[in-house]
Design a protein around this motif. Structure first.
Motif, short mmCIF file in Angstrom:
data_model
loop_
_atom_site.label_atom_id
_atom_site.label_comp_id
_atom_site.label_asym_id
_atom_site.label_seq_id
_atom_site.Cartn_x
_atom_site.Cartn_y
_atom_site.Cartn_z
N LEU A 258 -2.63 2.70 1.41
CA LEU A 258 -2.21 1.29 1.59
C LEU A 258 -1.35 0.85 0.80
CD1 LEU A 258 -6.09 0.33 1.83
CD2 LEU A 258 -4.65 0.60 3.66
N THR A 259 -1.48 1.08 -0.53
CA THR A 259 -0.46 0.43 -1.52
C THR A 259 0.93 1.16 -1.74
OG1 THR A 259 -1.28 1.65 -3.15
CG2 THR A 259 -2.39 -0.55 -2.83
N TYR B 138 3.20 3.74 -4.00
CA TYR B 138 3.12 3.90 -5.40
C TYR B 138 4.62 3.87 -5.73
CZ TYR B 138 3.40 8.73 -3.92
OH TYR B 138 3.64 10.01 -3.31
N GLN C 52 3.29 -4.06 -10.14
CA GLN C 52 2.67 -4.29 -8.85
C GLN C 52 2.24 -3.39 -7.87
OE1 GLN C 52 5.06 -6.90 -6.37
NE2 GLN C 52 6.97 -6.05 -7.07
N TYR C 53 2.89 -1.97 -8.29
CA TYR C 53 2.33 -0.83 -7.62
C TYR C 53 1.64 0.05 -8.69
CZ TYR C 53 5.61 -2.50 -3.87
OH TYR C 53 6.21 -3.20 -2.87
N PRO D 102 -6.17 5.41 -1.95
CA PRO D 102 -5.93 4.05 -2.07
C PRO D 102 -4.25 3.94 -2.08
CG PRO D 102 -6.53 4.59 -4.23
CD PRO D 102 -6.93 5.58 -3.13
#
Length: 84
Positions: A53-54, A56, A8-9, A50
């Protein structure tokens, strides 16, 4: 081993250097340091990364010998029988 829930990461593989894990960031082309494995907030300097935002997931890179040893621990299937 990478687990399904890890996907999901984004995953960055890390090498241990002097007690810290270092990962290479493909967006700012630099090395980021983290204390341990897990989901991390990005240290990226680029505002359009990115990873900001996400985040890792940092996973320790295994040496080839360690990976090979783990694979060889599994029994082999031969003519429908498990071989130890």
């Amino acid at each position: 081993m990478i687990l399904k829930e890890d996907l999901q990461y984004p995953i960055l593989l890390a090498e241990e250097v002097e007690g810290q894990l270092q990962v290479y960031c493909p967006y700012c082309a630099s090395i980021h340091y983290h204390g341990d494995e897990g989901v991390k907030v990005s240290h990226c300097r680029r505002e359009d990364s990115p990873f900001i935002l996400t985040g890792y997931k940092v996973i320790r890179k295994k040496k080839f010998k360690d990976v090979r040893r783990q694979e060889n621990e599994y029994p082999r299937l031969r003519i429908g029988m498990l071989e130890e």
